[in-house]
Motif scaffolding. Structure first.
Motif, PDB file in Angstrom:
ATOM      1  N   ALA A   9      -3.835   4.401   2.140  1.00 25.61           N
ATOM      2  CA  ALA A   9      -4.179   3.719   0.891  1.00 25.61           C
ATOM      3  C   ALA A   9      -2.929   3.128   0.245  1.00 25.61           C
ATOM      4  O   ALA A   9      -2.948   2.002  -0.256  1.00 25.61           O
ATOM      5  CB  ALA A   9      -4.872   4.682  -0.068  1.00 25.61           C
ATOM      6  N   ALA A  10      -1.832   3.876   0.268  1.00 24.62           N
ATOM      7  CA  ALA A  10      -0.579   3.370  -0.291  1.00 24.62           C
ATOM      8  C   ALA A  10      -0.109   2.146   0.479  1.00 24.62           C
ATOM      9  O   ALA A  10       0.344   1.162  -0.110  1.00 24.62           O
ATOM     10  CB  ALA A  10       0.489   4.460  -0.271  1.00 24.62           C
ATOM     11  N   ARG A  11      -0.228   2.186   1.791  1.00 24.42           N
ATOM     12  CA  ARG A  11       0.202   1.076   2.629  1.00 24.42           C
ATOM     13  C   ARG A  11      -0.588  -0.190   2.319  1.00 24.42           C
ATOM     14  O   ARG A  11      -0.060  -1.295   2.355  1.00 24.42           O
ATOM     15  CB  ARG A  11       0.052   1.448   4.103  1.00 24.42           C
ATOM     16  N   ARG A  12      -1.880  -0.042   2.002  1.00 26.79           N
ATOM     17  CA  ARG A  12      -2.704  -1.211   1.688  1.00 26.79           C
ATOM     18  C   ARG A  12      -2.232  -1.915   0.422  1.00 26.79           C
ATOM     19  O   ARG A  12      -2.510  -3.086   0.227  1.00 26.79           O
ATOM     20  CB  ARG A  12      -4.169  -0.805   1.555  1.00 26.79           C
ATOM     21  N   ARG A  13      -1.519  -1.233  -0.447  1.00 32.79           N
ATOM     22  CA  ARG A  13      -1.000  -1.849  -1.674  1.00 32.79           C
ATOM     23  C   ARG A  13       0.202  -2.751  -1.409  1.00 32.79           C
ATOM     24  O   ARG A  13       0.564  -3.567  -2.244  1.00 32.79           O
ATOM     25  CB  ARG A  13      -0.558  -0.777  -2.659  1.00 32.79           C
ATOM     26  N   LEU A  14       0.839  -2.570  -0.269  1.00 33.88           N
ATOM     27  CA  LEU A  14       2.080  -3.286   0.006  1.00 33.88           C
ATOM     28  C   LEU A  14       1.808  -4.705   0.488  1.00 33.88           C
ATOM     29  O   LEU A  14       0.934  -4.923   1.315  1.00 33.88           O
ATOM     30  CB  LEU A  14       2.889  -2.552   1.071  1.00 33.88           C
ATOM     31  N   PRO A  15       2.591  -5.666   0.001  1.00 32.78           N
ATOM     32  CA  PRO A  15       2.477  -7.022   0.538  1.00 32.78           C
ATOM     33  C   PRO A  15       2.845  -7.019   2.017  1.00 32.78           C
ATOM     34  O   PRO A  15       3.579  -6.152   2.487  1.00 32.78           O
ATOM     35  CB  PRO A  15       3.508  -7.819  -0.262  1.00 32.78           C
ATOM     36  N   ASP A  16       2.333  -7.998   2.753  1.00 24.94           N
ATOM     37  CA  ASP A  16       2.595  -8.067   4.202  1.00 24.94           C
ATOM     38  C   ASP A  16       4.077  -8.046   4.529  1.00 24.94           C
ATOM     39  O   ASP A  16       4.483  -7.499   5.546  1.00 24.94           O
ATOM     40  CB  ASP A  16       1.967  -9.330   4.803  1.00 24.94           C
ATOM     41  N   SER A  17       4.910  -8.612   3.677  1.00 19.20           N
ATOM     42  CA  SER A  17       6.342  -8.652   3.959  1.00 19.20           C
ATOM     43  C   SER A  17       6.988  -7.274   3.909  1.00 19.20           C
ATOM     44  O   SER A  17       8.089  -7.085   4.400  1.00 19.20           O
ATOM     45  CB  SER A  17       7.057  -9.579   2.979  1.00 19.20           C
TER      46      SER A  17
END
Length: 108
Positions: free
Chosen positions: A79-87
């Protein structure tokens, strides 16, 4: 980068190491923003409390509440990873670093 995004990044980093069956080297923890907070939060009884954050990190009540909100995903790195922009995606970079460390005699 906002505190919330930085905490999500740190949760994702810790999750990537866990998924690879590795621990983040102790010497590296102070160099990675908010990773020490995430590692500490994972060891705390649930639910994490504002007072505990304030006492451990000498935070104002407002900052402790912001950190608490950001740390809600401490046990859910996906879930935390999904918050991160692709970059800022980590999986490829962390896996490459782990492979290099293994090739050069790094240990678990």
């Amino acid at each position: 980068m906002s505190n919330t995004l930085m905490v999500s990044w740190a949760i994702a980093v810790v999750g990537e190491f866990d998924a690879a069956g590795r621990r983040i080297p102790e010497a590296l923890v102070p160099l990675l923003p908010m990773v020490s907070v995430v590692l500490w939060a994972r060891e705390q009884p649930f639910p994490l409390r504002v007072e505990a954050l304030q006492a451990r990190f000498d935070l104002s009540r407002a900052t402790a509440y912001r950190w608490l909100t950001a740390l809600q995903e401490v046990h859910d790195p996906d879930a935390a990873r999904r918050r991160l922009p692709d970059s800022l995606r980590l999986r490829g970079a962390v896996n490459r670093e782990l492979a290099l460390a293994t090739q050069h005699g790094g240990s678990k």
